[in-house]
Motif scaffolding. Structure first.
Motif, PDB file in Angstrom:
ATOM      1  N   ARG A  69     -12.426  -2.936  -0.228  1.00  0.00           N
ATOM      2  CA  ARG A  69     -13.050  -1.613  -0.124  1.00  0.00           C
ATOM      3  C   ARG A  69     -12.389  -0.752   0.958  1.00  0.00           C
ATOM      4  N   LEU A  70     -11.818  -1.398   1.966  1.00  0.00           N
ATOM      5  CA  LEU A  70     -11.086  -0.667   3.009  1.00  0.00           C
ATOM      6  C   LEU A  70      -9.655  -0.390   2.565  1.00  0.00           C
ATOM      7  N   LEU A  71      -9.072  -1.319   1.908  1.00  0.00           N
ATOM      8  CA  LEU A  71      -7.675  -1.237   1.488  1.00  0.00           C
ATOM      9  C   LEU A  71      -7.450  -0.193   0.390  1.00  0.00           C
ATOM     10  N   GLY A  72      -8.376  -0.091  -0.547  1.00  0.00           N
ATOM     11  CA  GLY A  72      -8.225   0.816  -1.684  1.00  0.00           C
ATOM     12  C   GLY A  72      -7.923   2.255  -1.307  1.00  0.00           C
ATOM     13  N   PRO A  73      -8.745   2.888  -0.473  1.00  0.00           N
ATOM     14  CA  PRO A  73      -8.462   4.279  -0.123  1.00  0.00           C
ATOM     15  C   PRO A  73      -7.182   4.441   0.714  1.00  0.00           C
ATOM     16  N   LEU A  74      -6.852   3.454   1.530  1.00  0.00           N
ATOM     17  CA  LEU A  74      -5.629   3.530   2.323  1.00  0.00           C
ATOM     18  C   LEU A  74      -4.401   3.516   1.419  1.00  0.00           C
ATOM     19  N   GLU A  75      -4.424   2.650   0.437  1.00  0.00           N
ATOM     20  CA  GLU A  75      -3.307   2.589  -0.504  1.00  0.00           C
ATOM     21  C   GLU A  75      -3.272   3.824  -1.405  1.00  0.00           C
ATOM     22  N   ALA A  76      -4.444   4.391  -1.715  1.00  0.00           N
ATOM     23  CA  ALA A  76      -4.482   5.620  -2.514  1.00  0.00           C
ATOM     24  C   ALA A  76      -3.813   6.775  -1.767  1.00  0.00           C
ATOM     25  N   VAL A  77      -4.065   6.860  -0.477  1.00  0.00           N
ATOM     26  CA  VAL A  77      -3.407   7.912   0.315  1.00  0.00           C
ATOM     27  C   VAL A  77      -1.903   7.699   0.299  1.00  0.00           C
ATOM     28  N   ASN A  78      -1.456   6.479   0.571  1.00  0.00           N
ATOM     29  CA  ASN A  78      -0.013   6.218   0.580  1.00  0.00           C
ATOM     30  C   ASN A  78       0.624   6.576  -0.755  1.00  0.00           C
ATOM     31  N   SER A  79      -0.027   6.234  -1.838  1.00  0.00           N
ATOM     32  CA  SER A  79       0.578   6.500  -3.146  1.00  0.00           C
ATOM     33  C   SER A  79       0.578   7.990  -3.477  1.00  0.00           C
ATOM     34  N   ALA A  80      -0.302   8.764  -2.857  1.00  0.00           N
ATOM     35  CA  ALA A  80      -0.356  10.201  -3.114  1.00  0.00           C
ATOM     36  C   ALA A  80       0.647  10.988  -2.275  1.00  0.00           C
ATOM     37  N   LEU A  81       1.174  10.377  -1.232  1.00  0.00           N
ATOM     38  CA  LEU A  81       2.118  11.092  -0.374  1.00  0.00           C
ATOM     39  C   LEU A  81       3.478  11.164  -1.050  1.00  0.00           C
ATOM     40  N   ASP A  82       4.080  12.325  -0.983  1.00  0.00           N
ATOM     41  CA  ASP A  82       5.392  12.532  -1.587  1.00  0.00           C
ATOM     42  C   ASP A  82       6.439  12.187  -0.538  1.00  0.00           C
ATOM     43  N   SER A  83       6.697  10.915  -0.403  1.00  0.00           N
ATOM     44  CA  SER A  83       7.626  10.426   0.611  1.00  0.00           C
ATOM     45  C   SER A  83       8.781   9.715  -0.074  1.00  0.00           C
ATOM     46  N   PRO A  84      10.016  10.046   0.318  1.00  0.00           N
ATOM     47  CA  PRO A  84      11.153   9.335  -0.293  1.00  0.00           C
ATOM     48  C   PRO A  84      10.986   7.826  -0.107  1.00  0.00           C
ATOM     49  N   PRO A  85      11.286   7.057  -1.129  1.00  0.00           N
ATOM     50  CA  PRO A  85      11.044   5.610  -1.086  1.00  0.00           C
ATOM     51  C   PRO A  85      12.133   4.836  -0.336  1.00  0.00           C
ATOM     52  N   THR A  86      12.374   5.209   0.906  1.00  0.00           N
ATOM     53  CA  THR A  86      13.360   4.487   1.703  1.00  0.00           C
ATOM     54  C   THR A  86      12.681   3.299   2.373  1.00  0.00           C
ATOM     55  N   PRO A  87      13.431   2.279   2.736  1.00  0.00           N
ATOM     56  CA  PRO A  87      12.812   1.102   3.372  1.00  0.00           C
ATOM     57  C   PRO A  87      12.053   1.421   4.656  1.00  0.00           C
ATOM     58  N   HIS A  88      12.597   2.286   5.515  1.00  0.00           N
ATOM     59  CA  HIS A  88      11.889   2.542   6.779  1.00  0.00           C
ATOM     60  C   HIS A  88      10.622   3.372   6.559  1.00  0.00           C
ATOM     61  N   ARG A  89      10.584   4.228   5.550  1.00  0.00           N
ATOM     62  CA  ARG A  89       9.361   4.965   5.249  1.00  0.00           C
ATOM     63  C   ARG A  89       8.319   4.032   4.623  1.00  0.00           C
ATOM     64  N   ARG A  90       8.763   3.155   3.758  1.00  0.00           N
ATOM     65  CA  ARG A  90       7.854   2.166   3.161  1.00  0.00           C
ATOM     66  C   ARG A  90       7.247   1.295   4.265  1.00  0.00           C
ATOM     67  N   ARG A  91       8.067   0.870   5.220  1.00  0.00           N
ATOM     68  CA  ARG A  91       7.594   0.072   6.347  1.00  0.00           C
ATOM     69  C   ARG A  91       6.539   0.842   7.136  1.00  0.00           C
ATOM     70  N   ALA A  92       6.808   2.125   7.410  1.00  0.00           N
ATOM     71  CA  ALA A  92       5.861   2.940   8.179  1.00  0.00           C
ATOM     72  C   ALA A  92       4.537   3.088   7.437  1.00  0.00           C
ATOM     73  N   MET A  93       4.605   3.264   6.126  1.00  0.00           N
ATOM     74  CA  MET A  93       3.383   3.425   5.341  1.00  0.00           C
ATOM     75  C   MET A  93       2.556   2.136   5.309  1.00  0.00           C
ATOM     76  N   LEU A  94       3.222   1.009   5.214  1.00  0.00           N
ATOM     77  CA  LEU A  94       2.502  -0.265   5.271  1.00  0.00           C
ATOM     78  C   LEU A  94       1.935  -0.503   6.664  1.00  0.00           C
ATOM     79  N   ASP A  95       2.683  -0.116   7.681  1.00  0.00           N
ATOM     80  CA  ASP A  95       2.204  -0.291   9.052  1.00  0.00           C
ATOM     81  C   ASP A  95       0.999   0.590   9.359  1.00  0.00           C
ATOM     82  N   VAL A  96       0.921   1.778   8.751  1.00  0.00           N
ATOM     83  CA  VAL A  96      -0.263   2.617   8.931  1.00  0.00           C
ATOM     84  C   VAL A  96      -1.501   1.872   8.434  1.00  0.00           C
TER      85      VAL A  96
END
Length: 176
Positions: free
Chosen positions: A66-93
């Motif tokens: 229930r906590l993870l769902g909205p966090l992942e929804a935000v990440n998937s809605a962000l228009d961020s280039p899929p580079t490894p360091h951006r992916r890392r930052a999004m997972l770290d958030v």
């Protein structure tokens, strides 16, 4: 002279951005349940950050859904280039926010603007004072997006400058 027309996405077209979080679709209870706090702690930072060796089938992931769902929804809605360091930052958030929920006993749904400010910091240096040591500079902008979309945080004028990442060559432009 005629003004050129700006092509706008159709109202229902795929190019149209839509608000990624509809609170009534989620269990937005403010209190972190004891089992959720325990699961976050048992998953540990390595697993929460989804680093090498993380266990995606660990039981704790189901407990914090229930906590993870909205966090992942935000990440998937962000228009961020899929580079490894951006992916890392999004997972770290996600890891930062889950850890903070477990520490405070309250979910991001109920955080005040002051609590978001404490985590975000007025500067990059202040962010590093309150964030885990493993949270890189790139985490802060994504954290601000989560604060806005999940916590209705809109006090961006208090945040100072952000480090903007360039798309070319992977270098960064430090602005603050």
């Amino acid at each position: 002279m005629s003004a050129s027309r700006l092509a706008l996405p159709t109202e229902d077209g795929p190019e149209r951005w839509s608000w990624p979080i509809t609170a009534h679709h989620y269990d937005s209870a403010v209190e972190v349940r004891p089992a959720e706090a325990l699961a976050v702690n048992e998953l540990g930072v390595q697993n929460l950050r989804r680093l090498r060796g993380h266990d995606p089938s660990a039981a704790g992931w189901r407990v914090i859904r229930r906590l993870l769902g909205p966090l992942e929804a935000v990440n998937s809605a962000l228009d961020s280039p899929p580079t490894p360091h951006r992916r890392r930052a999004m997972l770290d958030v996600i890891a930062v926010l889950l850890t903070r929920c477990a520490e405070t006993g309250r979910t991001f749904w109920g955080w005040t603007p002051q609590e978001w400010m404490h985590l975000l910091g007025r500067t990059q240096a202040e962010f590093h004072q309150h964030a885990p040591s493993w949270a890189s500079d790139e985490v802060r902008p994504y954290l601000a997006a989560h604060a806005y979309l999940l916590g209705s945080f809109n006090e961006f004028h208090r945040l100072g400058s952000f480090q903007r990442l360039t798309c070319l060559g992977g270098s960064s432009d430090a602005t603050g």
